[in-house]
Design a protein around this motif. Structure first.
Motif, PDB file in Angstrom:
ATOM      1  N   ARG A 168      70.268  37.978  43.222  1.00  8.89           N
ATOM      2  CA  ARG A 168      71.189  36.881  43.550  1.00  8.89           C
ATOM      3  C   ARG A 168      72.341  36.813  42.548  1.00  8.89           C
ATOM      4  N   ILE A 169      72.003  36.957  41.281  1.00  5.28           N
ATOM      5  CA  ILE A 169      73.017  36.865  40.231  1.00  5.28           C
ATOM      6  C   ILE A 169      74.024  37.997  40.364  1.00  5.28           C
ATOM      7  N   ARG A 170      73.551  39.198  40.567  1.00  4.64           N
ATOM      8  CA  ARG A 170      74.453  40.345  40.712  1.00  4.64           C
ATOM      9  C   ARG A 170      75.334  40.209  41.950  1.00  4.64           C
ATOM     10  N   HIS A 171      74.788  39.624  43.005  1.00  3.09           N
ATOM     11  CA  HIS A 171      75.579  39.377  44.221  1.00  3.09           C
ATOM     12  C   HIS A 171      76.709  38.393  43.924  1.00  3.09           C
ATOM     13  N   ALA A 172      76.385  37.309  43.182  1.00  6.28           N
ATOM     14  CA  ALA A 172      77.400  36.309  42.838  1.00  6.28           C
ATOM     15  C   ALA A 172      78.469  36.899  41.928  1.00  6.28           C
ATOM     16  N   ILE A 173      78.051  37.684  40.946  1.00  6.93           N
ATOM     17  CA  ILE A 173      79.013  38.305  40.029  1.00  6.93           C
ATOM     18  C   ILE A 173      79.921  39.279  40.771  1.00  6.93           C
ATOM     19  N   ALA A 174      79.345  40.017  41.717  1.00  7.49           N
ATOM     20  CA  ALA A 174      80.139  40.965  42.513  1.00  7.49           C
ATOM     21  C   ALA A 174      81.197  40.257  43.352  1.00  7.49           C
ATOM     22  N   HIS A 175      80.960  38.993  43.682  1.00  2.00           N
ATOM     23  CA  HIS A 175      81.912  38.223  44.488  1.00  2.00           C
ATOM     24  C   HIS A 175      82.869  37.392  43.625  1.00  2.00           C
ATOM     25  N   CYS A 222      77.201  25.958  17.757  1.00  2.00           N
ATOM     26  CA  CYS A 222      76.931  26.063  19.182  1.00  2.00           C
ATOM     27  C   CYS A 222      77.995  26.920  19.861  1.00  2.00           C
ATOM     28  N   THR A 223      77.670  27.378  21.062  1.00  2.00           N
ATOM     29  CA  THR A 223      78.629  28.042  21.942  1.00  2.00           C
ATOM     30  C   THR A 223      78.597  27.313  23.279  1.00  2.00           C
ATOM     31  N   LEU A 224      79.748  26.925  23.768  1.00  2.00           N
ATOM     32  CA  LEU A 224      79.864  26.304  25.083  1.00  2.00           C
ATOM     33  C   LEU A 224      80.289  27.373  26.084  1.00  2.00           C
ATOM     34  N   PHE A 225      79.712  27.307  27.275  1.00  2.00           N
ATOM     35  CA  PHE A 225      80.009  28.295  28.308  1.00  2.00           C
ATOM     36  C   PHE A 225      80.578  27.615  29.542  1.00  2.00           C
ATOM     37  N   LEU A 226      81.452  28.341  30.229  1.00  2.00           N
ATOM     38  CA  LEU A 226      82.078  27.858  31.459  1.00  2.00           C
ATOM     39  C   LEU A 226      81.951  28.941  32.517  1.00  2.00           C
ATOM     40  N   THR A 227      81.405  28.579  33.671  1.00  2.00           N
ATOM     41  CA  THR A 227      81.290  29.511  34.799  1.00  2.00           C
ATOM     42  C   THR A 227      82.327  29.130  35.847  1.00  2.00           C
ATOM     43  N   GLN A 228      83.092  30.122  36.323  1.00  2.00           N
ATOM     44  CA  GLN A 228      84.199  29.863  37.241  1.00  2.00           C
ATOM     45  C   GLN A 228      84.163  30.796  38.453  1.00  2.00           C
ATOM     46  N   ASN A 264      74.276  27.871  39.000  1.00  2.00           N
ATOM     47  CA  ASN A 264      73.333  27.524  37.932  1.00  2.00           C
ATOM     48  C   ASN A 264      72.613  28.773  37.418  1.00  2.00           C
ATOM     49  N   ALA A 265      72.230  29.665  38.330  1.00  2.00           N
ATOM     50  CA  ALA A 265      71.538  30.894  37.934  1.00  2.00           C
ATOM     51  C   ALA A 265      72.458  31.805  37.130  1.00  2.00           C
ATOM     52  N   VAL A 266      73.704  31.942  37.576  1.00  2.00           N
ATOM     53  CA  VAL A 266      74.665  32.785  36.857  1.00  2.00           C
ATOM     54  C   VAL A 266      74.920  32.228  35.455  1.00  2.00           C
ATOM     55  N   THR A 267      75.063  30.909  35.349  1.00  2.00           N
ATOM     56  CA  THR A 267      75.319  30.278  34.047  1.00  2.00           C
ATOM     57  C   THR A 267      74.149  30.504  33.094  1.00  2.00           C
ATOM     58  N   TYR A 268      72.928  30.248  33.553  1.00  2.00           N
ATOM     59  CA  TYR A 268      71.751  30.430  32.703  1.00  2.00           C
ATOM     60  C   TYR A 268      71.600  31.898  32.292  1.00  2.00           C
ATOM     61  N   TRP A 269      71.798  32.780  33.251  1.00  3.35           N
ATOM     62  CA  TRP A 269      71.621  34.203  32.979  1.00  3.35           C
ATOM     63  C   TRP A 269      72.606  34.695  31.909  1.00  3.35           C
ATOM     64  N   ASN A 270      73.859  34.376  32.077  1.00  2.00           N
ATOM     65  CA  ASN A 270      74.855  34.825  31.111  1.00  2.00           C
ATOM     66  C   ASN A 270      74.666  34.160  29.748  1.00  2.00           C
ATOM     67  N   THR A 271      74.138  32.935  29.733  1.00  2.00           N
ATOM     68  CA  THR A 271      73.826  32.268  28.472  1.00  2.00           C
ATOM     69  C   THR A 271      72.698  32.998  27.742  1.00  2.00           C
ATOM     70  N   ILE A 272      71.653  33.374  28.479  1.00  2.00           N
ATOM     71  CA  ILE A 272      70.518  34.104  27.895  1.00  2.00           C
ATOM     72  C   ILE A 272      70.962  35.475  27.387  1.00  2.00           C
ATOM     73  N   VAL A 273      71.760  36.186  28.175  1.00  2.73           N
ATOM     74  CA  VAL A 273      72.241  37.512  27.772  1.00  2.73           C
ATOM     75  C   VAL A 273      73.108  37.410  26.515  1.00  2.73           C
ATOM     76  N   TYR A 274      73.948  36.386  26.446  1.00  2.00           N
ATOM     77  CA  TYR A 274      74.786  36.174  25.270  1.00  2.00           C
ATOM     78  C   TYR A 274      73.918  35.959  24.023  1.00  2.00           C
ATOM     79  N   ALA A 275      72.883  35.133  24.168  1.00  2.00           N
ATOM     80  CA  ALA A 275      71.985  34.861  23.037  1.00  2.00           C
ATOM     81  C   ALA A 275      71.263  36.142  22.607  1.00  2.00           C
ATOM     82  N   HIS A 276      70.851  36.955  23.566  1.00  2.00           N
ATOM     83  CA  HIS A 276      70.177  38.227  23.253  1.00  2.00           C
ATOM     84  C   HIS A 276      71.112  39.159  22.495  1.00  2.00           C
TER      85      HIS A 276
END
Length: 332
Positions: A168-175, A222-228, A264-276
């Protein structure tokens, strides 16, 4: 040993650098400067005046016209700071020593704040049973709560996430859905607007004043994130760093308006990847909620590969009969 409550940072005695962010001079000073927040630091000192333990409580003033409410509440995050147990000779057992010190600080804060706030809350304790007896003795009642954390040191986020969720996340990012750290004033204003709009009908969810987030960014805490998506802000999150871990403290999304893009999934995913990528050991989700048998939000977080842990969140309501009723309703 003596416990003292400090309301001003300049009056605090010297604190060691390893107090942890949630009970530090730095956070107390930040809360002191933030509108609608008032910090109180309980400090236990030995006979030589050296700091043995510290516990930070933050009083928050809340009001709204719609829905109408006005009240104050106090929140304590974690069990506080304790000097090396080998330095404490009043108890033979380390855990007993910590409980004794915790009881001293908790009692002092409860007496000082309990009468003029609607309720006090103690959460995010490292161990489920820590402080059980002192909290009960001080009139607090436990509510079973869920805690989830993602380990980032042994496996990559891609190895842990549910494959369906990743698709789902990859589909959203692709769009065209993207997530980036907040860098400009315009992006910061967009972050605050979505966060407040998302929580304005949720009276229990407290969103601090914008100065709080701005100062944490300046202090690199902290780091603040914005999904657009196509110029629309569809998600945001706040990741706070403390003791080698990252805490996902606040988040919001327009998941209903843009349901097919799963913001919400894209935001959480990119937040986790950033932390990693930053080398963080764990991402800890601050407010998973009650342990209902079915919880869509909990299942959503677990789809990223986190570990579920049962814990307690403790409350004390200043209205005696309400506190007794709530204690009976939430009895174990």
């Amino acid at each position: 040993m003596k416990v003292t409550i400090y309301e001003k940072t300049e009056l605090l005695p010297p604190l060691p650098p390893n107090t942890g962010y949630f009970h530090s001079r730095e956070l107390m000073e930040l809360c002191e400067r933030t509108p609608h927040q008032r910090p109180f630091m309980a400090v236990v000192a030995d006979d030589d005046g050296e700091t043995v333990a510290a516990l930070l409580a933050v009083e928050r003033s809340r009001h709204s016209w719609l829905p109408p409410y006005i009240y104050k509440h106090v929140r304590i995050l974690g069990e506080g700071y304790y000097r090396d147990p080998s330095d404490i000779s009043t108890q033979p057992n380390d855990n007993e020593s910590k409980n004794m010190l915790f009881s001293m600080m908790l009692d002092a804060l409860t007496r000082h704040l309990g009468s003029h706030t609607l309720y006090m809350e103690v959460s995010n304790l490292s161990q489920k049973m820590f402080g059980y007896a002192p909290l009960r003795a001080a009139g607090y009642f436990p509510v079973k709560w869920m805690s989830i954390h993602n380990s980032l040191h042994s496996k990559t986020p891609e190895e842990r996430i549910n494959k369906r969720q990743l698709k789902r996340i990859r589909h959203a990012i692709a769009h065209g859905v993207t997530t980036k750290p907040v860098e400009t004033d315009k992006e910061f204003k967009a972050f605050m607007k979505l966060l407040r709009h998302h929580h304005w009908l949720k009276p229990r969810r407290y969103v601090p004043h914008k100065d709080f987030f701005h100062a944490m960014m300046e202090q690199q805490r902290c780091t603040l994130f914005l999904t657009q998506y196509n110029g629309h802000v569809v998600g945001c999150s706040c990741l706070v760093y403390a003791e080698g871990d990252a805490y996902l403290w606040y988040s919001a999304s327009r998941r209903k308006s843009f349901a097919t893009l799963h913001p919400n999934a894209v935001t959480y995913w990119n937040t986790i990847v950033y932390a990693h990528n930053k080398g963080v050991q764990h991402v800890r989700f601050m407010d998973v909620g009650l342990p209902f048998r079915r919880s869509p939000y909990r299942e959503f977080i677990l789809s990223f590969g986190g570990k579920e842990v049962s814990t307690f969140r403790w409350f004390r309501i200043s209205i005696g009969w309400v506190n007794r009723l709530a204690s009976w309703l939430w009895r174990e």
